[in-house]
Design a protein around this motif. Sequence first.
Motif, mmCIF file in Angstrom:
data_model
loop_
_atom_site.group_PDB
_atom_site.id
_atom_site.type_symbol
_atom_site.label_atom_id
_atom_site.label_comp_id
_atom_site.label_asym_id
_atom_site.label_seq_id
_atom_site.Cartn_x
_atom_site.Cartn_y
_atom_site.Cartn_z
ATOM 1 N N HIS A 10 0.818 -1.215 0.000
ATOM 2 C CA HIS A 10 0.000 0.000 0.000
ATOM 3 C C HIS A 10 0.846 1.257 0.000
ATOM 4 N N GLY A 11 2.078 1.135 -0.466
ATOM 5 C CA GLY A 11 2.875 2.334 -0.680
ATOM 6 C C GLY A 11 3.875 2.667 0.412
ATOM 7 N N GLY A 12 3.801 1.986 1.563
ATOM 8 C CA GLY A 12 4.791 2.272 2.601
ATOM 9 C C GLY A 12 6.149 1.744 2.168
ATOM 10 N N HIS A 13 7.223 2.387 2.622
ATOM 11 C CA HIS A 13 8.524 1.800 2.331
ATOM 12 C C HIS A 13 9.497 1.925 3.488
ATOM 13 N N ALA A 14 10.531 1.122 3.410
ATOM 14 C CA ALA A 14 11.516 1.069 4.483
ATOM 15 C C ALA A 14 12.800 0.504 3.908
ATOM 16 N N ASP A 15 13.913 0.747 4.586
ATOM 17 C CA ASP A 15 15.176 0.107 4.199
ATOM 18 C C ASP A 15 15.436 -1.053 5.144
ATOM 19 N N VAL B 96 -3.677 1.371 3.938
ATOM 20 C CA VAL B 96 -2.681 2.226 4.581
ATOM 21 C C VAL B 96 -1.290 1.627 4.408
ATOM 22 N N GLY B 97 -0.408 2.420 3.828
ATOM 23 C CA GLY B 97 0.989 2.017 3.781
ATOM 24 C C GLY B 97 1.669 2.478 5.057
ATOM 25 N N VAL B 98 2.583 1.699 5.568
ATOM 26 C CA VAL B 98 3.284 2.082 6.791
ATOM 27 C C VAL B 98 4.761 2.269 6.455
ATOM 28 N N ASP B 99 5.241 3.493 6.615
ATOM 29 C CA ASP B 99 6.658 3.754 6.360
ATOM 30 C C ASP B 99 7.480 3.343 7.561
ATOM 31 N N GLY B 100 8.602 2.723 7.311
ATOM 32 C CA GLY B 100 9.515 2.366 8.389
ATOM 33 C C GLY B 100 10.818 3.139 8.257
ATOM 34 N N ALA B 101 11.805 2.710 9.022
ATOM 35 C CA ALA B 101 13.095 3.406 9.043
ATOM 36 C C ALA B 101 13.753 3.360 7.662
ATOM 37 N N VAL B 102 14.343 4.474 7.264
ATOM 38 C CA VAL B 102 15.163 4.496 6.047
ATOM 39 C C VAL B 102 16.513 5.118 6.389
ATOM 40 N N ASP B 103 17.521 4.749 5.626
ATOM 41 C CA ASP B 103 18.848 5.306 5.852
ATOM 42 C C ASP B 103 18.951 6.693 5.231
ATOM 43 N N PRO B 104 19.763 7.583 5.821
ATOM 44 C CA PRO B 104 19.958 8.910 5.231
ATOM 45 C C PRO B 104 20.698 8.807 3.905
ATOM 46 N N LYS B 105 20.502 9.796 3.062
ATOM 47 C CA LYS B 105 21.235 9.838 1.800
ATOM 48 C C LYS B 105 22.711 10.068 2.112
ATOM 49 N N PRO B 106 23.609 9.265 1.515
ATOM 50 C CA PRO B 106 25.029 9.455 1.829
ATOM 51 C C PRO B 106 25.535 10.810 1.328
ATOM 52 N N MET C 29 29.652 5.858 5.137
ATOM 53 C CA MET C 29 28.467 5.596 5.959
ATOM 54 C C MET C 29 28.110 4.121 5.924
ATOM 55 N N THR C 30 27.546 3.673 7.034
ATOM 56 C CA THR C 30 27.101 2.292 7.134
ATOM 57 C C THR C 30 25.591 2.294 7.279
ATOM 58 N N THR C 31 24.914 1.564 6.426
ATOM 59 C CA THR C 31 23.452 1.546 6.525
ATOM 60 C C THR C 31 23.051 0.819 7.812
ATOM 61 N N MET C 32 21.952 1.270 8.396
ATOM 62 C CA MET C 32 21.552 0.721 9.692
ATOM 63 C C MET C 32 20.083 0.352 9.768
ATOM 64 N N ALA C 33 19.268 0.935 8.877
ATOM 65 C CA ALA C 33 17.820 0.754 9.003
ATOM 66 C C ALA C 33 17.459 -0.723 8.899
ATOM 67 N N MET C 34 16.562 -1.167 9.742
ATOM 68 C CA MET C 34 16.100 -2.549 9.765
ATOM 69 C C MET C 34 14.576 -2.575 9.655
ATOM 70 N N ALA C 35 14.042 -1.672 8.842
ATOM 71 C CA ALA C 35 12.598 -1.593 8.610
ATOM 72 C C ALA C 35 11.821 -1.381 9.915
#
Length: 295
Positions: A33-38, A225-235, A241-247
Amino acid sequence: MGLLALLHIAQAALGLCPGTAGGQGDPHLYGAHGGHADFRGRDNTFFNVVSHQKMSANIKTKDGEFRLHGAIVNGSWMVELHLIAPTTAGPLFWTYDAARISPASLLGFSNGTCGGKPFKLTGSRMGNLLRNGPLQRKVCGDVVLQANHSSVKVFMLPYWAITVAPKATPDYFHRSDRISGPEAHHLPQRAAVRLDLLFTLLRPERSLDVAPHGLIGQTFDGSDVGVDGAVDPKPQRGERMTTMAMAEGSIEGVWQDYIMPSPFATSFKFSRYNVQVRSDVHLGLRDGLPRRGHR
Ligand SMILES: *[C@@H]1O[C@H](CO)[C@@H](O)[C@H](O)[C@H]1NC(C)=O
Ligand SMILES: *[C@@H]1O[C@H](CO)[C@@H](O)[C@H](O)[C@H]1NC(C)=O
Ligand SMILES: *[C@@H]1O[C@H](CO)[C@@H](O)[C@H](O)[C@H]1NC(C)=O
């Protein structure tokens, strides 16, 4: 044009319309439903992405470093997909392993067993491609796997269609920006392959007796309803940088709940594999930022 409208156009272009969810890149997860996460995952670890009554799919993530926008990113990719399903011809076990694909040609290769009998789907048999039209096909009971030169579509009627597509890391035109990480078994060169995944639910979500689960499957939750989760910042240029997001926020429980001990393991905290009793959708249990879906 609003940002949201642009996003929807971009999603439509990627085939990420409602009813479709997936993961791509270093991995970005897109909900139905459109939510996104890394989701970084953990080096060489299996995670369940979709668990449903007659299908369970696990991925393996692998860490890797690459250059992006002048930064050095320590990130990860999805490098294996393992699918298990009971079929009318016996159990299907099927693996798409990015390490068996050449990043230069992206010619596909996958293999499995159907009712105990081994089979392969390989994009490199051009003769076959020409003889049989654009597709190579494996029928395993009521499940059909269709391969073109690189991607494979798996039809598990009446519920699911799955597409697996190999992509060079970080992408085809920036293969030299890869620093470390997954490697093709037979090509110890500075290039590698990741997998992009699309899961399409072919039935209305609300008609399901058992709601799917898994990192991606739980987004088919019968809501709008889409649910957005954690995303990593743009480098930023010049940084490491080390990606950290775990949705976080877009998944029920925590990322460790989705770790699987082996490629074809089906049981975990939220498993729906072989579940017969009605299980309600778990709307509201994900605590990320809800936003209106685009249905
Ligand atoms: C990338 O990050 C992971 C997790 O923090 C770490 O274990 C790994 O050593 C890092 N890789 C490199 C090449 O720095
Ligand atoms: C695919 O082939 C590899 C190597 O031959 C084998 O180890 C693996 O078990 C096969 N995968 C499946 C799902 O049968
Ligand atoms: C192969 O299949 C994928 C997925 O359906 C599709 O996006 C791609 O365009 C196809 N490629 C060719 C050469 O037919």
